[in-house]
Design a protein around this motif. Structure first.
Motif, mmCIF file in Angstrom:
data_model
loop_
_atom_site.group_PDB
_atom_site.id
_atom_site.type_symbol
_atom_site.label_atom_id
_atom_site.label_comp_id
_atom_site.label_asym_id
_atom_site.label_seq_id
_atom_site.Cartn_x
_atom_site.Cartn_y
_atom_site.Cartn_z
ATOM 1 N N LEU A 2 21.980 63.322 63.987
ATOM 2 C CA LEU A 2 20.927 63.256 62.976
ATOM 3 C C LEU A 2 20.013 62.066 63.240
ATOM 4 O O LEU A 2 20.489 60.950 63.465
ATOM 5 C CB LEU A 2 21.535 63.141 61.574
ATOM 6 C CG LEU A 2 20.530 63.225 60.423
ATOM 7 C CD1 LEU A 2 19.942 64.629 60.321
ATOM 8 C CD2 LEU A 2 21.176 62.828 59.102
ATOM 9 N N MET A 3 18.701 62.310 63.202
ATOM 10 C CA MET A 3 17.731 61.254 63.497
ATOM 11 C C MET A 3 16.768 60.992 62.346
ATOM 12 O O MET A 3 15.999 60.039 62.382
ATOM 13 C CB MET A 3 16.930 61.617 64.755
ATOM 14 C CG MET A 3 17.774 61.802 66.007
ATOM 15 S SD MET A 3 18.689 60.313 66.468
ATOM 16 C CE MET A 3 17.347 59.268 67.019
ATOM 17 N N GLN A 4 16.771 61.855 61.319
ATOM 18 C CA GLN A 4 15.850 61.687 60.200
ATOM 19 C C GLN A 4 16.622 61.751 58.888
ATOM 20 O O GLN A 4 17.396 62.687 58.666
ATOM 21 C CB GLN A 4 14.765 62.764 60.211
ATOM 22 C CG GLN A 4 13.860 62.724 61.436
ATOM 23 C CD GLN A 4 12.790 63.801 61.382
ATOM 24 O OE1 GLN A 4 12.395 64.258 60.311
ATOM 25 N NE2 GLN A 4 12.309 64.212 62.539
ATOM 26 N N PHE A 5 16.411 60.747 58.024
ATOM 27 C CA PHE A 5 17.088 60.666 56.739
ATOM 28 C C PHE A 5 16.036 60.625 55.625
ATOM 29 O O PHE A 5 15.063 59.884 55.737
ATOM 30 C CB PHE A 5 17.943 59.401 56.649
ATOM 31 C CG PHE A 5 19.071 59.329 57.644
ATOM 32 C CD1 PHE A 5 20.385 59.528 57.257
ATOM 33 C CD2 PHE A 5 18.823 59.037 58.988
ATOM 34 C CE1 PHE A 5 21.431 59.448 58.165
ATOM 35 C CE2 PHE A 5 19.856 58.953 59.910
ATOM 36 C CZ PHE A 5 21.167 59.166 59.491
ATOM 37 N N SER A 6 16.244 61.378 54.568
ATOM 38 C CA SER A 6 15.355 61.347 53.413
ATOM 39 C C SER A 6 16.143 60.797 52.226
ATOM 40 O O SER A 6 17.052 61.452 51.718
ATOM 41 C CB SER A 6 14.838 62.762 53.088
ATOM 42 O OG SER A 6 14.057 62.748 51.906
ATOM 43 N N VAL A 7 15.817 59.566 51.814
ATOM 44 C CA VAL A 7 16.588 58.898 50.766
ATOM 45 C C VAL A 7 15.644 58.255 49.760
ATOM 46 O O VAL A 7 14.442 58.139 49.993
ATOM 47 C CB VAL A 7 17.520 57.817 51.365
ATOM 48 C CG1 VAL A 7 18.533 58.447 52.312
ATOM 49 C CG2 VAL A 7 16.729 56.734 52.101
ATOM 50 N N SER A 8 16.209 57.805 48.645
ATOM 51 C CA SER A 8 15.412 57.119 47.639
ATOM 52 C C SER A 8 14.960 55.762 48.193
ATOM 53 O O SER A 8 15.582 55.199 49.105
ATOM 54 C CB SER A 8 16.229 56.915 46.368
ATOM 55 O OG SER A 8 17.341 56.071 46.634
ATOM 56 N N ALA A 9 13.898 55.232 47.618
ATOM 57 C CA ALA A 9 13.337 53.969 48.110
ATOM 58 C C ALA A 9 14.370 52.844 48.074
ATOM 59 O O ALA A 9 14.414 51.995 48.967
ATOM 60 C CB ALA A 9 12.114 53.594 47.283
ATOM 61 N N GLY A 10 15.223 52.851 47.058
ATOM 62 C CA GLY A 10 16.208 51.783 46.916
ATOM 63 C C GLY A 10 17.282 51.789 47.991
ATOM 64 O O GLY A 10 17.955 50.780 48.194
#
Length: 202
Positions: A150-158
């Motif tokens: 995995l090379m891309q993560f979508s997470v909350s700003a915090g």
């Protein structure tokens, strides 16, 4: 409601002239559904062209992955692994049911293997693959995800700072080694224990 869906697609395409846009279809469970969504997108583009309205015709069309992925890889421009629903469907647990919520676990071996299978399917098809949901932001899980590609993560700003540090502190070899160890485990408890140990060492 196809007509309402097309109206939404038209709005998205019209917004595409103001910045970078990707359109992601959620809750897809069959090739037929994906093709129907893409056909409505094509109709929306044709209508906007006839009406002389500005839009970007090259907007990538992708899908949220909540089921087995390989059959979709040749039909879409990108994947985003939706771990929350992927877990629910894989382990047959309603995450809103308090009586069985302890069974809802993204450390489940079947979930880990589906994640790895999805990433590998995307890589084989030459399309990008991202992950969203709670699992994407769990720092102890980060190195294992890197280890399966995995090379891309979508997470909350915090969660960005902690996640960025874990990624920068990881080596490709160590990540692959960790993932290989986890993949051989047969229970979520074993995987959780291993990841907790790694977190304590970090």
């Amino acid at each position: 409601d196809p007509q309402l869906f097309k109206t939404q697609l038209r709005a998205l395409y019209r917004a595409s002239v103001y910045g970078t846009l990707r359109i992601m279809f959620p809750m897809i469970s069959s090739i037929e559904e994906l093709r129907a969504a893409k056909e409505l997108a094509a109709q929306a583009r044709e209508e906007l062209t006839r009406e002389g309205l500005a839009f970007n015709p090259q907007v990538p069309l992708g899908m949220m992955i909540e089921v087995l992925a390989d059959i979709f890889a040749q039909e879409t421009d990108f994947f985003s692994i939706g771990t929350n629903d992927l877990i629910q469907y894989t382990v047959a647990v309603d995450r809103g049911n308090k009586q069985i919520e302890k069974l809802y676990d993204y450390h489940h071996p079947a979930v880990l293997r589906l994640i790895a299978h999805t990433i590998a399917s995307a890589a084989a098809a030459g399309i990008p693959c991202c992950m969203c949901g709670e699992a994407a932001g769990e720092e102890d899980f980060t190195q294992a995800l890197l280890g399966c590609g995995l090379m891309q993560f979508s997470v909350s700003a915090g969660a960005v700072a902690g996640l960025k540090k874990r990624i920068c502190d990881s080596s490709r070899e160590a990540a692959k080694s960790l993932f290989a160890q986890l993949e051989a485990m047969k229970t979520a408890e074993e995987i959780t224990r291993k990841l907790s140990q790694r977190g304590e060492d970090a």
